[in-house]
Design a protein around this motif. Structure first.
Motif, short mmCIF file in Angstrom:
data_model
loop_
_atom_site.label_atom_id
_atom_site.label_comp_id
_atom_site.label_asym_id
_atom_site.label_seq_id
_atom_site.Cartn_x
_atom_site.Cartn_y
_atom_site.Cartn_z
N GLY A 104 6.20 3.23 81.79
CA GLY A 104 7.41 2.76 81.13
C GLY A 104 7.73 3.36 79.77
O GLY A 104 8.54 2.79 79.03
N ALA A 105 7.13 4.48 79.42
CA ALA A 105 7.49 5.14 78.16
C ALA A 105 8.96 5.53 78.21
O ALA A 105 9.47 5.94 79.26
CB ALA A 105 6.63 6.37 77.92
N ASN A 106 9.66 5.39 77.09
CA ASN A 106 11.06 5.80 77.02
C ASN A 106 11.20 7.29 76.79
O ASN A 106 12.21 7.88 77.14
CB ASN A 106 11.78 5.06 75.89
N SER A 107 10.18 7.90 76.19
CA SER A 107 10.22 9.32 75.90
C SER A 107 8.79 9.81 75.68
O SER A 107 7.91 9.02 75.31
CB SER A 107 11.06 9.55 74.63
N TYR A 108 8.58 11.09 75.92
CA TYR A 108 7.27 11.71 75.73
C TYR A 108 7.49 12.97 74.90
O TYR A 108 8.22 13.88 75.33
CB TYR A 108 6.63 12.07 77.07
N VAL A 109 6.92 13.00 73.71
CA VAL A 109 7.10 14.13 72.81
C VAL A 109 5.74 14.68 72.42
O VAL A 109 4.89 13.93 71.90
CB VAL A 109 7.88 13.72 71.54
N ARG A 110 5.55 15.96 72.69
CA ARG A 110 4.30 16.60 72.28
C ARG A 110 4.45 17.02 70.83
O ARG A 110 5.43 17.62 70.44
CB ARG A 110 3.98 17.81 73.15
N LYS A 111 3.44 16.68 70.03
CA LYS A 111 3.47 17.04 68.61
C LYS A 111 3.39 18.55 68.47
O LYS A 111 2.43 19.17 68.93
CB LYS A 111 2.26 16.45 67.87
N PRO A 112 4.38 19.15 67.83
CA PRO A 112 4.28 20.59 67.57
C PRO A 112 3.14 20.88 66.59
O PRO A 112 2.86 20.07 65.71
CB PRO A 112 5.63 20.94 66.93
N VAL A 113 2.49 22.02 66.74
CA VAL A 113 1.38 22.39 65.87
C VAL A 113 1.87 22.78 64.48
O VAL A 113 1.26 22.43 63.48
CB VAL A 113 0.56 23.53 66.52
N GLU A 114 2.99 23.48 64.42
CA GLU A 114 3.52 23.93 63.13
C GLU A 114 4.11 22.75 62.37
O GLU A 114 4.90 21.98 62.92
CB GLU A 114 4.59 24.99 63.34
N ILE A 115 3.76 22.64 61.10
CA ILE A 115 4.19 21.51 60.28
C ILE A 115 5.70 21.36 60.24
O ILE A 115 6.23 20.25 60.38
CB ILE A 115 3.60 21.61 58.85
N GLU A 116 6.42 22.45 60.06
CA GLU A 116 7.88 22.37 59.97
C GLU A 116 8.48 21.85 61.27
O GLU A 116 9.42 21.04 61.26
CB GLU A 116 8.50 23.74 59.63
N LYS A 117 7.97 22.32 62.40
CA LYS A 117 8.49 21.86 63.69
C LYS A 117 8.10 20.40 63.95
O LYS A 117 8.90 19.63 64.50
CB LYS A 117 7.98 22.76 64.82
N PHE A 118 6.90 20.02 63.55
CA PHE A 118 6.46 18.63 63.68
C PHE A 118 7.39 17.73 62.86
O PHE A 118 7.90 16.72 63.37
CB PHE A 118 5.02 18.49 63.19
N THR A 119 7.64 18.11 61.62
CA THR A 119 8.49 17.32 60.73
C THR A 119 9.89 17.17 61.31
O THR A 119 10.47 16.08 61.32
CB THR A 119 8.55 17.96 59.33
N GLU A 120 10.45 18.25 61.81
CA GLU A 120 11.80 18.21 62.38
C GLU A 120 11.84 17.34 63.65
O GLU A 120 12.79 16.57 63.85
CB GLU A 120 12.31 19.62 62.67
N ALA A 121 10.83 17.46 64.50
CA ALA A 121 10.79 16.65 65.73
C ALA A 121 10.76 15.16 65.40
O ALA A 121 11.50 14.36 65.97
CB ALA A 121 9.60 17.04 66.59
N VAL A 122 9.92 14.78 64.45
CA VAL A 122 9.81 13.37 64.07
C VAL A 122 11.09 12.90 63.38
O VAL A 122 11.55 11.79 63.60
CB VAL A 122 8.57 13.13 63.19
N ARG A 123 11.67 13.73 62.54
CA ARG A 123 12.92 13.37 61.87
C ARG A 123 14.00 13.05 62.90
O ARG A 123 14.70 12.06 62.81
CB ARG A 123 13.38 14.52 60.96
N GLN A 124 14.10 13.90 63.93
CA GLN A 124 15.10 13.68 64.97
C GLN A 124 14.80 12.42 65.78
O GLN A 124 15.72 11.66 66.13
CB GLN A 124 15.19 14.90 65.89
N LEU A 125 13.52 12.19 66.09
CA LEU A 125 13.14 10.96 66.80
C LEU A 125 13.55 9.74 66.01
O LEU A 125 14.14 8.80 66.54
CB LEU A 125 11.62 10.92 67.01
#
Length: 140
Positions: A104-125
């Motif tokens: 029942g997860a609503n979404s599955y997001v793999r943490k990007p390794v690069e800090i900038e990509k990680f930060t952007e992914a979480v910001r969008q989430l």
């Protein structure tokens, strides 16, 4: 005036915890962020929350109780079964992805390794789930 409900971050890695919180704040997410550092703590916080959180960001690889079991127990509880849960994990194992959605997860997001990509992914989430998405009013 609507009261903002908290976000529960379930994360045992202190570096990922700090990065996630910083990214949410940079994305203008002002909700209170409660942190659980293992699965047992996560279940205690979520199942006893009043009001319910607006979102759970759930890592899978956790001490005490793993993330899939946390997800299973949240979905099995009548009060929390519709709570938005985003799996935010470093695992790209196909089995973890399938099991997360089956539970029942609503979404599955793999943490990007690069800090900038990680930060952007979480910001969008955070922007989507805490600001844009309409929460279930029955889940208050």
């Amino acid at each position: 005036m609507m009261t903002l409900r908290p976000i529960i971050l379930v994360e045992d890695n202190p570096d990922d915890e700090r990065l996630t919180i910083r990214a949410l704040r940079r994305g203008n997410v002002v909700n209170e962020i409660l942190v659980a550092r293992n699965g047992e703590e996560a279940l205690s916080i979520v199942l006893n929350a009043n009001p319910l959180p607006s979102l759970v960001l759930l890592d899978l690889k956790l001490p005490k109780i793993d993330g899939l079991e946390v997800l299973r127990q949240i979905r099995a509880n009548a009060r929390t079964h519709l709570l938005p849960i985003v799996v935010l994990t470093s695992s790209s194992e196909e089995r973890d992805i399938i099991d997360s959605y089956n539970l029942g997860a609503n979404s599955y997001v793999r943490k990007p390794v690069e800090i900038e990509k990680f930060t952007e992914a979480v910001r969008q989430l955070g922007l989507y789930w805490a600001v844009i998405n309409e929460t279930n009013p029955g889940g208050l």
